[in-house]
Design a protein around this motif. Structure first.
Motif, short mmCIF file in Angstrom:
data_model
loop_
_atom_site.label_atom_id
_atom_site.label_comp_id
_atom_site.label_asym_id
_atom_site.label_seq_id
_atom_site.Cartn_x
_atom_site.Cartn_y
_atom_site.Cartn_z
N PHE A 98 42.52 44.04 29.39
CA PHE A 98 41.20 44.12 30.04
C PHE A 98 41.08 45.30 30.99
O PHE A 98 40.12 45.40 31.76
N LYS A 99 42.06 46.17 30.95
CA LYS A 99 42.10 47.27 31.94
C LYS A 99 40.76 48.01 32.02
O LYS A 99 40.22 48.22 33.11
N ASP A 100 40.21 48.37 30.87
CA ASP A 100 38.96 49.14 30.89
C ASP A 100 37.77 48.31 31.35
O ASP A 100 36.78 48.86 31.82
N VAL A 101 37.86 47.00 31.18
CA VAL A 101 36.77 46.15 31.68
C VAL A 101 36.79 46.16 33.21
O VAL A 101 35.75 46.26 33.86
N PHE A 102 37.99 46.09 33.80
CA PHE A 102 38.09 46.19 35.26
C PHE A 102 37.57 47.55 35.75
O PHE A 102 36.87 47.63 36.75
N TYR A 144 31.56 38.36 27.84
CA TYR A 144 31.83 37.32 28.83
C TYR A 144 32.24 37.98 30.15
O TYR A 144 32.70 39.12 30.17
N THR A 145 32.09 37.25 31.26
CA THR A 145 32.57 37.77 32.54
C THR A 145 33.75 36.94 33.07
O THR A 145 34.28 37.22 34.13
N ARG A 146 34.10 35.87 32.32
CA ARG A 146 35.27 35.07 32.69
C ARG A 146 36.12 34.89 31.43
O ARG A 146 35.60 34.51 30.39
N ALA A 147 37.41 35.13 31.56
CA ALA A 147 38.28 34.99 30.39
C ALA A 147 39.57 34.29 30.78
O ALA A 147 39.97 34.31 31.95
N SER A 152 38.23 37.35 36.16
CA SER A 152 36.81 37.46 36.48
C SER A 152 36.46 38.93 36.49
O SER A 152 37.09 39.73 37.20
N PHE A 153 35.47 39.29 35.68
CA PHE A 153 35.03 40.69 35.63
C PHE A 153 33.74 40.80 36.43
O PHE A 153 32.65 40.64 35.89
N GLY A 154 33.90 41.00 37.72
CA GLY A 154 32.73 41.11 38.59
C GLY A 154 31.98 39.80 38.75
O GLY A 154 30.84 39.76 39.20
N ASP A 155 32.60 38.71 38.38
CA ASP A 155 31.98 37.38 38.51
C ASP A 155 32.50 36.76 39.81
O ASP A 155 32.20 37.26 40.89
N VAL A 170 45.51 38.17 41.85
CA VAL A 170 45.27 39.55 42.29
C VAL A 170 43.77 39.76 42.46
O VAL A 170 42.98 39.43 41.57
N PHE A 171 43.42 40.31 43.61
CA PHE A 171 42.02 40.61 43.87
C PHE A 171 41.81 42.09 43.57
O PHE A 171 41.97 42.96 44.42
N MET A 172 41.47 42.34 42.31
CA MET A 172 41.38 43.71 41.81
C MET A 172 40.20 44.42 42.47
O MET A 172 39.06 44.01 42.32
N GLN A 173 40.52 45.46 43.19
CA GLN A 173 39.45 46.16 43.90
C GLN A 173 39.47 47.68 43.73
O GLN A 173 38.50 48.33 44.06
N PHE A 174 40.60 48.23 43.29
CA PHE A 174 40.74 49.70 43.29
C PHE A 174 41.28 50.22 41.96
O PHE A 174 41.92 49.50 41.21
N ASP A 175 41.04 51.50 41.77
CA ASP A 175 41.65 52.24 40.67
C ASP A 175 42.55 53.29 41.31
O ASP A 175 42.07 54.24 41.93
N MET A 176 43.88 53.08 41.21
CA MET A 176 44.79 54.02 41.87
C MET A 176 44.86 55.33 41.10
O MET A 176 45.04 55.36 39.89
N GLN A 177 44.72 56.42 41.84
CA GLN A 177 44.75 57.76 41.25
C GLN A 177 46.18 58.31 41.28
O GLN A 177 47.01 57.84 42.05
N PRO A 178 46.43 59.33 40.48
CA PRO A 178 47.80 59.89 40.45
C PRO A 178 48.29 60.33 41.83
O PRO A 178 49.48 60.28 42.11
#
Ligand code: ATP
Ligand code: MG
Ligand code: MG
Ligand code: MG
Length: 471
Positions: A45-49, A57-60, A96-99, A211-219
Motif C-alpha cells: 500500500f506504499k503508494d496509497v499512503f 476502499y479506505t480501510r483494508a 486506514s488510508f486517510g480514514d 504506526v501513525f503514518m504521517q510523513f514521506d522520508m526523503q533521502p
C-alpha cells in the motif's frame, strides 16, 4: 487456538469494522528499488499512503507474508538466538488510508486483544512515541491502561528517527511515530519492560505495532507530510499465537512444532530443543516461500540472500550429522501447515522441492571439505579466522561469509573481514590482469566476473546488493 483460527479472527474482526480483506502480495516488492523484500503489511500500500495510488476502499486488512533478511529490517542473525524473531513470518494488519487515525486504531486493537482474543488486560503494556501526548492520553484516559504500563520511548542515542517508536519501511518512504503493544510472559522468562535496559529479553514481547503514518522520508532525512494522516498496523501472527497457546517462544506454537518435528525426522536429531532444528524450521519457510515467489538461489541480489538462507540451513543439518540432501524433504510438511492459507506453495510444491534439492546437491559437494578446512584453520583455539581462509571457503567451497560467521558465533571465533575483503580484491585484480574478466557474467564462486565492494555492506545493506555488483 491454532494459527489458522487466529489469522481468521483477526481478518474477520476488521471486516466487521468496515475493512476490505485484501490478499497478501508477493514477497518480492513490485518495482521498488528501495526494498529487497516485503518486510511488512504496508508495503503493497506504499503508494496509497503517499497519495500516488487510489483504491476503492479506505480501510483494508491483510495477513501478509513478510521477510526480514536484508535491508533496514534484517532479523537473519536473530534466528536461533531469540524466541520471537523469524526471517519469514506473517504480519496481520489493518490500514486506514486517510480514514480513521490514532483513536480508532488503538481502540480497535484493545477491543480485539481483550474481547475477541480475551487476553488478560493486566499483562498488556503500551509504548508511545515520547512526544505523542495524544496517544498517551488515549491509552490512559480513554482505554484505561494504568500509567505504570505506558512507556514513552523517544530518541535513540541522539538519532531522533532511529527510535523504536518511529517506524520506517526503509531509508526513504512512508514513516511516522508509533505505539507498540507488549505482552508480559511472566517472571519465569528473562527480560525487562519496554524502555528498560533489559528490554531485549523475551519476557515482555512486542506483539503489535500501530504506526501513525504521517510523513514521506526523503533521502536527506527530511520529512514531507503525507497528503492525509494514515494508519498502518502490524502484529506478528506467530507471536500472538505463542501468547494464545500459553507458550513463551514462537517455536513452541503448533505450526513450528510440526516443522521442528519434520526437521528432527529428516536430520535424525532426537532432541527437539536443539537450536539447529529451530533454524531449519525457520529457514524452510523463508526459502520455500521465496521459491514460490520466483526467487531462486543465485549469486546476485535477492537470489543471493536466498542462497545464503538455504546454505545456512544446510550447514545446521550438517552439524546434526546430515551428509546428503535433507532440507527439501520438509516442503510437504510446510505445505501441510500453510498450503491452505497460501495456495502458491501447494501448487508449486514439486518445483520448490526440486529447486531446493538442486541447491543442496551443489552445496553438499563442497561442504564437508570446506568444514574440514575450517576446523584445520581453527585448530589450537584460534579466535580470529584468517581472512584468506574465509575467502577460500567462500570462493572455492561456496561458504557465504555470514555462514562462516554463524559458525563463529557458535564456536566463539570471529572472522577477519578486512582480510577477507582484501583477498577478494586481490583475486579480482588477478582475474582482470589475466584477461578473464567478462562483462556479461554473473558472480560465481570463482569470483572472476565481479568487482566486489566489501562483503559487510552486502550483509548489512541487503537492499543495495544489486548496486554493489558491477560486472
Ligand atoms: P522487534 O522489536 O521485536 O524486533 P519490530 O519492532 O522490529 O519487532 P515491527 O517492525 O514493528 O517489529 O513489526 C510489527 C510486528 O511484526 C511486531 O510487533 C512483531 O509482532 C512482528 N515481527 C516483527 N519482526 C518479526 C520477526 N522477525 N519475526 C516474527 N515477527 C516479527
Ligand atoms: Mg525488529
Ligand atoms: Mg520493536
Ligand atoms: Mg515494532
Amino acid at each position: 487456538m491454532k494459527a489458522a483460527e487466529i489469522r481468521e479472527k483477526f481478518l474477520s474482526f476488521f471486516e466487521s469494522k468496515g475493512h476490505t480483506r485484501v490478499r497478501a502480495s508477493s514477497l518480492v516488492p513490485g518495482n521498488d528499488p528501495t526494498l529487497l523484500f516485503v518486510n511488512s503489511g504496508m508495503v503493497q500500500f506504499k503508494d496509497v499512503f503517499l497519495g500516488t495510488d487510489k483504491r476503492a476502499y479506505t480501510r483494508a486488512t491483510t495477513a501478509q507474508k513478510s521477510l526480514r533478511a536484508g535491508g533496514k529490517h534484517n532479523d537473519l542473525e536473530n534466528v536461533g538466538y531469540t524466541a520471537r524473531h523469524h526471517t519469514f513470518f506473517e504480519m496481520l494488519g489493518n490500514f486506514s488510508f486517510g480514514d480513521y487515525f490514532k483513536r480508532d486504531a488503538l481502540k480497535f486493537a484493545w477491543e480485539l486483544l481483550t474481547e475477541v482474543y480475551k487476553l488478560p488486560k493486566d499483562k498488556l503494556w503500551a509504548t508511545v512515541y515520547a512526544e505523542d501526548d495524544e496517544a498517551y492520553d488515549i491509552w490512559h484516559k480513554e482505554i484505561g491502561l494504568p500509567a505504570d504500563r505506558i512507556v514513552r520511548i523517544g530518541d535513540n542515542k541522539g538519532k531522533r528517527y532511529a527510535s523504536d517508536n518511529f517506524w520506517q519501511m526503509a531509508d526513504t518512504g512512508p514513516c511516522g511515530p508509533c505505539s507498540e503493544i507488549f505482552y508480559d510472559h511472566g517472571p519465569e522468562v528473562a527480560g525487562g519492560p519496554p524502555g528498560s535496559p533489559e528490554a531485549d529479553g523475551d519476557r515482555y514481547i512486542e506483539i503489535w505495532n500501530n504506526v501513525f503514518m504521517q510523513f514521506d522520508m526523503q533521502p536527506d532525512g527530511s520529512l514531507i507530510p503525507l497528503p492525509k494522516p494514515c494508519v498502518d498496523t502490524g502484529m506478528g501472527l506467530e507471536r500472538l499465537a505463542a501468547v494464545l497457546q500459553h507458550v513463551h517462544s514462537n517455536y513452541e506454537i503448533d505450526l513450528f512444532q510440526a516443522l521442528i518435528k519434520a526437521a528432527a525426522r529428516e536430520t535424525g536429531c532426537a532432541d527437539l530443543e536443539n537450536n539447529s532444528l529451530k533454524v531449519i524450521a525457520d529457514h524452510i519457510r523463508a526459502t520455500a516461500f521465496l521459491v514460490a515467489d520466483g526467487v531462486i538461489p543465485s549469486n546476485e541480489g535477492r537470489g543471493y540472500v536466498q542462497r545464503r538462507i538455504v546454505r545456512r540451513a544446510i550447514r545446521h543439518g550438517y552439524k546434526l550429522g546430515c551428509r546428503k540432501p535433507f532440507f527439501h524433504k520438509l516442503v510437504p510438511d510446510l505445505v501441510a501447515q500453510m498450503g491452505e492459507a497460501y495456495p502458491e506453495i501447494a501448487e508449486q510444491q514439486q518445483r520448490i522441492m526440486d529447486t531446493l534439492a538442486a541447491e543442496e546437491a551443489r552445496f553438499f559437494e563442497t561442504l564437508e571439505h570446506g568444514m574440514s578446512i575450517l576446523d584445520g584453520a581453527l585448530a589450537g583455539g584460534v579466535k580470529t579466522l584468517d581472512g584468506e581462509v574465509a575467502f577460500k571457503l567462500h570462493d572455492t567451497y561456496g561458504f557465504p561469509l555470514d555462514l562462516t560467521a554463524d559458525v563463529g558465533r557458535e564456536r566463539g571465533f570471529t572472522v577477519d573481514e578486512a582480510g577477507f575483503n582484501a583477498a577478494m580484491a586481490r583475486q579480482q585484480e588477478a582475474s582482470r590482469a589475466a584477461g578473464k574478466f567478462k562483462m556479461d557474467r554473473a558472480l560465481d564462486y570463482s569470483g572472476a566476473a565481479t568487482t566486489f565492494h566489501g562483503y559487510d555492506k552486502l550483509v548489512i545493506e541487503g537492499a543495495k546488493i544489486t548496486a554493489l555488483y558491477v560486472g
